[in-house]
Write a protein that holds these residues in place. Sequence first.
Motif, PDB file in Angstrom:
ATOM      1  N   HIS A   2       6.839  -7.015  -6.923  1.00  0.00           N
ATOM      2  CA  HIS A   2       7.004  -7.943  -8.033  1.00  0.00           C
ATOM      3  C   HIS A   2       5.742  -8.709  -8.395  1.00  0.00           C
ATOM      4  CE1 HIS A   2      11.139  -7.527  -6.258  1.00  0.00           C
ATOM      5  NE2 HIS A   2      11.270  -7.055  -7.489  1.00  0.00           N
ATOM      6  N   CYS A  14       9.263  -9.371  -3.775  1.00  0.00           N
ATOM      7  CA  CYS A  14       8.388  -8.652  -2.853  1.00  0.00           C
ATOM      8  C   CYS A  14       6.957  -8.743  -3.395  1.00  0.00           C
ATOM      9  CB  CYS A  14       8.838  -7.194  -2.758  1.00  0.00           C
ATOM     10  SG  CYS A  14       7.866  -6.215  -1.612  1.00  0.00           S
ATOM     11  N   GLN A  65      10.081  -1.841  -4.632  1.00  0.00           N
ATOM     12  CA  GLN A  65       9.584  -2.400  -5.887  1.00  0.00           C
ATOM     13  C   GLN A  65       8.764  -3.650  -5.578  1.00  0.00           C
ATOM     14  OE1 GLN A  65      12.160  -4.425  -8.890  1.00  0.00           O
ATOM     15  NE2 GLN A  65      11.613  -2.615 -10.095  1.00  0.00           N
ATOM     16  N   GLN A 103       6.868   2.383  -6.407  1.00  0.00           N
ATOM     17  CA  GLN A 103       8.313   2.471  -6.188  1.00  0.00           C
ATOM     18  C   GLN A 103       8.749   3.919  -5.971  1.00  0.00           C
ATOM     19  OE1 GLN A 103      10.695   0.407  -9.060  1.00  0.00           O
ATOM     20  NE2 GLN A 103      12.614   1.035  -8.120  1.00  0.00           N
ATOM     21  N   GLU A 104       8.205   4.836  -6.754  1.00  0.00           N
ATOM     22  CA  GLU A 104       8.571   6.244  -6.595  1.00  0.00           C
ATOM     23  C   GLU A 104       8.112   6.797  -5.249  1.00  0.00           C
ATOM     24  OE1 GLU A 104       6.924   8.194 -10.022  1.00  0.00           O
ATOM     25  OE2 GLU A 104       8.571   7.565 -11.321  1.00  0.00           O
ATOM     26  N   SER A 121       3.102  -2.136 -15.131  1.00  0.00           N
ATOM     27  CA  SER A 121       4.285  -1.287 -14.999  1.00  0.00           C
ATOM     28  C   SER A 121       3.986   0.072 -14.392  1.00  0.00           C
ATOM     29  CB  SER A 121       4.948  -1.097 -16.364  1.00  0.00           C
ATOM     30  OG  SER A 121       5.316  -2.345 -16.887  1.00  0.00           O
ATOM     31  N   THR A 129       5.722   0.959   3.666  1.00  0.00           N
ATOM     32  CA  THR A 129       4.908   1.421   2.548  1.00  0.00           C
ATOM     33  C   THR A 129       3.439   1.641   2.887  1.00  0.00           C
ATOM     34  OG1 THR A 129       4.323  -0.810   1.845  1.00  0.00           O
ATOM     35  CG2 THR A 129       6.357   0.127   0.940  1.00  0.00           C
ATOM     36  N   VAL A 167       3.372  -0.222 -10.630  1.00  0.00           N
ATOM     37  CA  VAL A 167       4.595  -0.608  -9.930  1.00  0.00           C
ATOM     38  C   VAL A 167       5.539   0.578  -9.828  1.00  0.00           C
ATOM     39  CG1 VAL A 167       6.640  -2.088 -10.050  1.00  0.00           C
ATOM     40  CG2 VAL A 167       4.399  -3.033 -10.585  1.00  0.00           C
ATOM     41  N   VAL A 168       5.687   1.327 -10.888  1.00  0.00           N
ATOM     42  CA  VAL A 168       6.566   2.502 -10.887  1.00  0.00           C
ATOM     43  C   VAL A 168       6.060   3.542  -9.891  1.00  0.00           C
ATOM     44  CG1 VAL A 168       7.325   4.483 -12.274  1.00  0.00           C
ATOM     45  CG2 VAL A 168       7.469   2.175 -13.207  1.00  0.00           C
TER      46      VAL A 168
END
Length: 121
Positions: free
Chosen positions: A114, A32, A112, A106-107, A99, A12, A102-103
């Motif tokens: 945490h 994570c 993801q 993730q995308e 949120s 990442t 995080v999204v």
Amino acid sequence: MEFPLYWGLQKTGLPLIVVTCTDDTGITRDLCLLIDTGSTNNILFSFVYEHFKDRFKVLEERRNIIGIDGVQHEAPTIEAIFNFEGMSYTSFFAILDASEAVVQVQEETGVQIHGVLGTQF
């Protein structure tokens, strides 16, 4: 399960570690966490807390923290016990809704996140 620090950096571009939380019944979950030396608090994202709240000890203390959005939030505090590289740690985490961030991560990366480990850890 162990993931070295370079795993997160390669996957990442972020310093990520995977820790294991175990509840009273012996069920384990991997989390994570982003290492952020600029954060003065450890943070567990609210969606994680909602799914696993029976695994954490809720404290009376509430903290005022600056969120990812730059706005101050009053956050409940929990105590969490987790394992990292064979050692057990107990630390305090503020609960924060992040949120959107995080999204987005993730995308972009497929990973993801945490929560955040700050300088408190």
